[in-house]
Motif scaffolding. Structure first.
Motif, PDB file in Angstrom:
ATOM      1  N   ILE A   6       3.453 -12.588 -40.103  1.00  0.00           N
ATOM      2  CA  ILE A   6       1.382 -12.493 -40.766  1.00  0.00           C
ATOM      3  C   ILE A   6       0.455 -13.299 -39.882  1.00  0.00           C
ATOM      4  O   ILE A   6       0.316 -14.735 -39.690  1.00  0.00           O
ATOM      5  N   TYR A   7      -0.268 -12.712 -39.505  1.00  0.00           N
ATOM      6  CA  TYR A   7      -1.501 -13.410 -38.836  1.00  0.00           C
ATOM      7  C   TYR A   7      -2.821 -13.945 -39.166  1.00  0.00           C
ATOM      8  O   TYR A   7      -2.856 -12.850 -39.855  1.00  0.00           O
ATOM      9  N   THR A   8      -3.104 -14.987 -39.117  1.00  0.00           N
ATOM     10  CA  THR A   8      -4.006 -15.023 -39.961  1.00  0.00           C
ATOM     11  C   THR A   8      -5.887 -15.744 -39.049  1.00  0.00           C
ATOM     12  O   THR A   8      -5.785 -16.144 -38.311  1.00  0.00           O
ATOM     13  N   TRP A  41       0.223  -3.652 -40.779  1.00  0.00           N
ATOM     14  CA  TRP A  41      -1.597  -3.490 -41.589  1.00  0.00           C
ATOM     15  C   TRP A  41      -2.170  -4.245 -41.696  1.00  0.00           C
ATOM     16  O   TRP A  41      -1.864  -5.754 -40.794  1.00  0.00           O
ATOM     17  N   ILE A  42      -3.311  -4.020 -42.375  1.00  0.00           N
ATOM     18  CA  ILE A  42      -4.471  -5.323 -42.265  1.00  0.00           C
ATOM     19  C   ILE A  42      -4.542  -5.519 -43.543  1.00  0.00           C
ATOM     20  O   ILE A  42      -4.054  -4.423 -44.752  1.00  0.00           O
ATOM     21  N   GLY A  43      -4.899  -6.424 -44.271  1.00  0.00           N
ATOM     22  CA  GLY A  43      -4.913  -7.058 -45.745  1.00  0.00           C
ATOM     23  C   GLY A  43      -6.442  -6.423 -46.114  1.00  0.00           C
ATOM     24  O   GLY A  43      -6.869  -6.316 -45.459  1.00  0.00           O
ATOM     25  N   HIS A  44      -5.998  -5.590 -47.486  1.00  0.00           N
ATOM     26  CA  HIS A  44      -6.739  -5.417 -47.718  1.00  0.00           C
ATOM     27  C   HIS A  44      -7.744  -5.403 -49.714  1.00  0.00           C
ATOM     28  O   HIS A  44      -8.661  -5.335 -49.823  1.00  0.00           O
ATOM     29  N   THR A  45      -7.102  -6.595 -49.916  1.00  0.00           N
ATOM     30  CA  THR A  45      -7.202  -7.066 -50.935  1.00  0.00           C
ATOM     31  C   THR A  45      -8.040  -8.789 -50.143  1.00  0.00           C
ATOM     32  O   THR A  45      -8.073  -8.884 -49.364  1.00  0.00           O
ATOM     33  N   PRO A  46      -9.003  -9.413 -51.347  1.00  0.00           N
ATOM     34  CA  PRO A  46      -9.773 -10.066 -51.503  1.00  0.00           C
ATOM     35  C   PRO A  46      -9.073 -11.782 -50.952  1.00  0.00           C
ATOM     36  O   PRO A  46      -7.620 -11.750 -51.626  1.00  0.00           O
ATOM     37  N   GLY A  47      -8.887 -12.289 -49.944  1.00  0.00           N
ATOM     38  CA  GLY A  47      -7.934 -13.296 -49.841  1.00  0.00           C
ATOM     39  C   GLY A  47      -7.135 -13.203 -48.887  1.00  0.00           C
ATOM     40  O   GLY A  47      -6.264 -13.959 -47.998  1.00  0.00           O
ATOM     41  N   VAL A  48      -7.009 -11.500 -48.433  1.00  0.00           N
ATOM     42  CA  VAL A  48      -5.580 -11.249 -47.491  1.00  0.00           C
ATOM     43  C   VAL A  48      -6.552 -10.541 -46.275  1.00  0.00           C
ATOM     44  O   VAL A  48      -6.194 -10.365 -45.392  1.00  0.00           O
ATOM     45  N   SER A  49      -7.791 -10.007 -46.678  1.00  0.00           N
ATOM     46  CA  SER A  49      -8.306  -9.180 -45.865  1.00  0.00           C
ATOM     47  C   SER A  49      -8.778  -9.467 -44.145  1.00  0.00           C
ATOM     48  O   SER A  49      -9.036  -8.800 -43.397  1.00  0.00           O
ATOM     49  N   ASN A  50      -8.581 -10.965 -44.172  1.00  0.00           N
ATOM     50  CA  ASN A  50      -8.320 -11.368 -42.212  1.00  0.00           C
ATOM     51  C   ASN A  50      -7.281 -12.120 -42.421  1.00  0.00           C
ATOM     52  O   ASN A  50      -6.581 -12.866 -40.873  1.00  0.00           O
ATOM     53  N   VAL A  52      -3.249  -9.791 -40.571  1.00  0.00           N
ATOM     54  CA  VAL A  52      -2.996  -8.171 -39.645  1.00  0.00           C
ATOM     55  C   VAL A  52      -1.356  -9.078 -40.622  1.00  0.00           C
ATOM     56  O   VAL A  52      -1.070  -9.958 -40.184  1.00  0.00           O
ATOM     57  N   ILE A  53      -0.807  -7.937 -40.756  1.00  0.00           N
ATOM     58  CA  ILE A  53       0.620  -7.680 -41.325  1.00  0.00           C
ATOM     59  C   ILE A  53       1.419  -7.445 -40.250  1.00  0.00           C
ATOM     60  O   ILE A  53       1.031  -5.597 -40.357  1.00  0.00           O
ATOM     61  N   VAL A  54       2.309  -7.598 -39.663  1.00  0.00           N
ATOM     62  CA  VAL A  54       3.400  -6.949 -38.957  1.00  0.00           C
ATOM     63  C   VAL A  54       5.504  -7.131 -39.597  1.00  0.00           C
ATOM     64  O   VAL A  54       5.554  -8.143 -39.395  1.00  0.00           O
ATOM     65  N   LEU A  55       5.562  -5.859 -39.114  1.00  0.00           N
ATOM     66  CA  LEU A  55       7.398  -5.629 -39.231  1.00  0.00           C
ATOM     67  C   LEU A  55       7.766  -5.573 -38.061  1.00  0.00           C
ATOM     68  O   LEU A  55       7.435  -4.260 -37.455  1.00  0.00           O
ATOM     69  N   ILE A  89      -7.289 -17.121 -34.397  1.00  0.00           N
ATOM     70  CA  ILE A  89      -5.960 -16.617 -34.737  1.00  0.00           C
ATOM     71  C   ILE A  89      -5.992 -18.290 -35.053  1.00  0.00           C
ATOM     72  O   ILE A  89      -5.862 -19.139 -34.291  1.00  0.00           O
ATOM     73  N   ILE A  90      -5.948 -18.144 -36.396  1.00  0.00           N
ATOM     74  CA  ILE A  90      -5.990 -19.604 -37.208  1.00  0.00           C
ATOM     75  C   ILE A  90      -4.929 -20.108 -37.300  1.00  0.00           C
ATOM     76  O   ILE A  90      -4.352 -21.112 -37.501  1.00  0.00           O
ATOM     77  N   ASN A  91      -3.479 -19.130 -38.062  1.00  0.00           N
ATOM     78  CA  ASN A  91      -2.292 -19.097 -38.112  1.00  0.00           C
ATOM     79  C   ASN A  91      -1.144 -17.596 -38.204  1.00  0.00           C
ATOM     80  O   ASN A  91      -2.240 -16.922 -38.009  1.00  0.00           O
ATOM     81  N   VAL A  92      -0.124 -18.483 -37.058  1.00  0.00           N
ATOM     82  CA  VAL A  92       0.780 -17.067 -37.517  1.00  0.00           C
ATOM     83  C   VAL A  92       1.924 -17.601 -38.072  1.00  0.00           C
ATOM     84  O   VAL A  92       2.904 -18.807 -38.268  1.00  0.00           O
TER      85      VAL A  92
END
Length: 101
Positions: A6-8, A41-50, A52-55, A89-92
């Motif tokens: 999870i990349y913020t 995937w990219i976050g689509h709801t408020p709070g996660v729209s920033n 990028v989620i990767v598997l 990239i704020i956090n991984v």
């Protein structure tokens, strides 16, 4: 095994750029280092729209830290991120996942 990453990023716009530009390149280069990209995937709801989620997956006996370091120190990674300000990239966050088979 699988790993959730999870990349913020600094903001929604930076996340969109990272999602479209950088992950398109990472999808090509990560398999060269033993990773299989199962989804991005990219976050689509408020709070996660920033975010990028990767598997990704890798062999069960692999040293994922070594694989990651090898990629991060590669010419491929340098090229993948050449036009991106990595300070945005704020956090991984990473989580190793194991199937409940």
């Amino acid at each position: 095994m699988d790993q959730l990453r999870i990349y913020t990023l600094a903001d929604k716009e930076t996340a969109a750029q990272y999602f479209t530009s950088n992950w398109a390149k990472h999808r090509i280069n990560l398999p060269r280092f033993g990773f299989e990209v199962k989804g991005v995937w990219i976050g689509h709801t408020p709070g996660v729209s920033n975010q990028v989620i990767v598997l990704v997956s890798f062999p069960d006996n692999a040293d994922v830290d070594e694989m990651t370091e090898r990629y991060l120190n590669s010419a491929e990674f340098a090229a993948d991120t050449a036009e991106f300000d990595r300070n945005k990239i704020i956090n991984v966050e990473t989580k190793i996942l194991r199937s409940a088979r």
